[in-house]
Design an enzyme around this catalytic site. Structure first.
Site: not given
Ligand SMILES: Cc1cc2nc3c(=O)[nH]c(=O)nc-3n(C[C@H](O)[C@H](O)[C@H](O)COP(=O)(O)O)c2cc1C
Length: 300
Positions: A20, A72, A125, A128, A189, A242, A264
């Site tokens: 997300s 958000l 969620n 956040c 996470i 990650g 990411t």
């Molecule tokens: C720019 C950005 C926006 C995000 N927005 C949301 C969101 O709207 N709702 C949510 O549950 N998680 C959000 N996340 C968290 C990600 O969904 C994910 O849980 C977290 O980044 C770990 O995964 P990753 O390391 O692959 O990014 C966001 C992360 C990033 C980097």
């Protein structure tokens, strides 16, 4: 070879979905990525009304990752339902809508509104770190996690995924609380609270001061938490944090995740999701794995 996985009765063509907030609602990536290839698209958080998000700057790069404090930002459920759901419906992928709110009533309003929409699952969620009320206020107290899960389950027509915060002392307590409240699936996470200081400007790199750390830097923490939660609950887990490559995704699956989300990585390599799916296929061929389920939680 079978890559299909089952999440609370919903069958995904493969275990790889978007995380997300990192993939919009798919449209911005659809010119590069064939959305039909994805197990599911998880949308950016949607609230009952439009949210403006936090003041800028809202993102900063870090070693092995990034800090974000978007807060958000979203157009609210009316625009989302009209604009994004019809777009996603064109594809052979599952639609998982991420829901955010400031109060229990806010969440329920969105959940009720989505109940008659062609949405496969809801991801709630409660984790956040970048909004003052709501979000993490729920996700750090096991009683609150259980209570909001129970309330949402009363209204939800689709299976409910509770997205847990890693910003807690013991993830198993939170995982068990969500399961006790009736959660169908857990995802974890969300980001870890972090801070970066810009030494030249002598101020915080993001205007919110703190932000959520994501990317490869958090992966070992995420794998550990997925493993611990998988040992503690019976419901399936969507693992993330990650994931950049197929090997990263396989770590989560071996630790106990039924599916994985890629976040990411999409910013660095927009093809990450489909490359990861292809890499999992190669791994299954190499090790003669007939069914992906053989790998889920195989390390104990
Ligand atoms: C720019 C950005 C926006 C995000 N927005 C949301 C969101 O709207 N709702 C949510 O549950 N998680 C959000 N996340 C968290 C990600 O969904 C994910 O849980 C977290 O980044 C770990 O995964 P990753 O390391 O692959 O990014 C966001 C992360 C990033 C980097």
């Amino acid at each position: 070879m079978n890559m299909k996985v089952n999440l609370a009765g919903v069958t995904l063509n493969n275990p790889v979905m978007t995380a997300s907030g990192t993939f919009g609602s798919g449209e911005e990536y659809s010119e590069l990525v064939d959305l039909n290839r994805l197990g599911a698209v998880v949308t950016k958080g949607v609230a009952n009304i439009p949210w403006a998000g936090n003041p800028t700057p809202r993102i900063a790069e870090t070693y092995g990752g990034m800090i974000n404090a978007i807060g958000l930002q979203n157009p609210g459920m009316d625009v989302f339902i009209k604009r994004d759901i019809p777009f996603l419906k064109k594809y052979d992928t599952k639609i998982i809508v991420n829901v955010c709110g400031k109060t229990t009533e806010d969440y329920i309003e969105v959940v009720e509104r989505l109940s008659d929409e062609p949405v496969d699952m809801l991801e709630i969620n409660i984790s956040c770190p970048n909004v003052k009320e709501g979000g993490i206020a729920f996700g750090q107290d096991p009683k609150a996690v259980e209570a909001i899960t129970r309330e949402i389950k009363k209204y939800a027509k689709q299976p409910v995924i509770m997205k847990l915060s890693p910003n807690v002392t013991d993830i198993t307590v939170m995982a068990k609380a969500a399961e006790a409240g009736g959660a169908d699936v857990l995802s974890m996470i969300n980001t870890l609270t972090g801070m970066k200081i810009d030494v030249n400007r002598r101020t915080f790199a993001v205007a919110n001061k703190t932000g959520g750390l994501s990317g490869p830097a958090i992966k070992p923490i995420a794998v550990r938490m997925v493993y611990q939660a998988a040992c503690a609950v019976k419901i399936p887990i969507i693992g993330m944090g990650g994931i950049m490559t197929a090997e990263d995704a396989l770590e989560f699956i071996l630790a106990g995740a039924t599916a994985v989300s890629v976040g990411t990585a999409n910013f660095v390599n927009p093809y990450a999701t489909t490359e990861i799916i292809a890499g999992i296929e190669d791994y299954m061929v190499k090790y003669q794995i007939e069914d992906l389920s053989e790998l889920i939680g195989a390390v104990r």
